[in-house]
Design an enzyme around this catalytic site. Sequence first.
Site, PDB file in Angstrom:
ATOM      1  N   HIS A 155       2.832  -8.517  13.638  1.00 18.53           N
ATOM      2  CA  HIS A 155       1.946  -8.025  12.329  1.00 18.53           C
ATOM      3  C   HIS A 155       3.125  -7.859  11.216  1.00 18.53           C
ATOM      4  O   HIS A 155       3.733  -7.272  11.314  1.00 18.53           O
ATOM      5  CB  HIS A 155       1.136  -6.744  12.760  1.00 18.53           C
ATOM      6  CG  HIS A 155       0.074  -6.341  11.700  1.00 18.53           C
ATOM      7  ND1 HIS A 155       0.434  -5.831  10.641  1.00 18.53           N
ATOM      8  CD2 HIS A 155      -1.308  -6.653  11.505  1.00 18.53           C
ATOM      9  CE1 HIS A 155      -0.731  -5.767   9.639  1.00 18.53           C
ATOM     10  NE2 HIS A 155      -1.760  -6.464  10.416  1.00 18.53           N
ATOM     11  N   GLU A 186       2.709  -5.811   8.658  1.00 18.75           N
ATOM     12  CA  GLU A 186       2.924  -4.662   8.412  1.00 18.75           C
ATOM     13  C   GLU A 186       4.447  -3.979   9.370  1.00 18.75           C
ATOM     14  O   GLU A 186       5.161  -3.220   9.026  1.00 18.75           O
ATOM     15  CB  GLU A 186       1.991  -3.479   8.532  1.00 18.75           C
ATOM     16  CG  GLU A 186       2.136  -1.951   8.046  1.00 18.75           C
ATOM     17  CD  GLU A 186       1.075  -0.948   8.447  1.00 18.75           C
ATOM     18  OE1 GLU A 186       1.262  -0.129   8.686  1.00 18.75           O
ATOM     19  OE2 GLU A 186       0.096  -1.601   8.059  1.00 18.75           O
ATOM     20  N   CYS A 201       0.756  -1.096   0.110  1.00 15.46           N
ATOM     21  CA  CYS A 201      -0.049   0.062  -0.142  1.00 15.46           C
ATOM     22  C   CYS A 201       0.749   1.447   0.029  1.00 15.46           C
ATOM     23  O   CYS A 201       1.966   1.215   0.949  1.00 15.46           O
ATOM     24  CB  CYS A 201      -0.825  -0.041   1.040  1.00 15.46           C
ATOM     25  SG  CYS A 201      -1.893   1.541   1.519  1.00 15.46           S
TER      26      CYS A 201
END
Length: 332
Positions: free
Chosen positions: A147, A149, A119
């Site tokens: 996580h 990300e 993203c």
Amino acid sequence: MRTEITVPTQMPKGHTKSRAKPQITVRMASPRGFCAGVERAIKTVEETLSIYGAPVYVRHEIVHNAHVVARLSAMGAVFVESIDEAPDDRPIVFSAHGAPQSAHAAAEARNLVKIDATCPLVLKVHTQAKRHVAAGRQVLLIGHANHPEVVGTMGQADDGEILLVQTIEEANTIAVKDERALAYATQTTLSVDDTAGIIAALKKRFPDIAGPAKEDICYATSNRQKAVKTAAPGADLFIVIGSPTSSNSVRLVETAKAAGARDAILVEDADQFDWNILEGVSTIGMSAGASAPEHLVEAFLTALANRRTLDIKTIETAKENVVFNTPLRLAS
């Protein structure tokens, strides 16, 4: 907006009328569902399959939704956790969550066709973190351990240059190299309110800490949480459509509870829902995580309409028109 939805039922022979279904009010939070980054990532895999044919390898789930992953798998996408699992002669797509520099280096060392679906808002955090480290600042990353990300962002610099902060307590106790050379960044899918508390604690302890010009929590996460905050107060139950691995979906459940819903739950789809929970419920709220397709929401409403007469009220707090182009390799 107020809409009545009823689904007629087939009456058995000998019956002149069907038993009336009890009414339930449904507060639909808007915006909900897919964000621009998720749409871009899914489209990237689809375009890669169209250009290169199947199979196409994807590092990690492209987005955290089981239905999306299953559909792309059926089209020929193969999801792996390590670059080592991808063969030399097939493309590798990096998921929307981003990846550490070591993963990119591993793909480049093997001359793999590498397509980055990270993203753009996550890439912005990566860029900021690298700039701070290059300027001699240690970065305190607010996020959740393990996580993908967070793993990707922390992997943008050498060990020790980016430190994870998960709570206010950690913000007040974390050991740093130089209190005058610090910056902070955040995972893009966090609770807005929880993150604000951690940032406030960091700023109080480290007055010179540098931060982003604009918050790192993405527009879609903020918008969906704001809509839930508006729709949740007084609801008997708030339902969030999404996968348990989706951070932003889990945060919506927490947001609904904090905003005044009597209870809130995360549901993958209508088939996974225990309809007995609706006993005694007259008002529900609904939203969907940023990686959850809208057709799952529609299917849930259809299943609900088979059991109740729906009084649907849309609670819209923002309009979204953000679009991200797919990676240049495919756009050219």
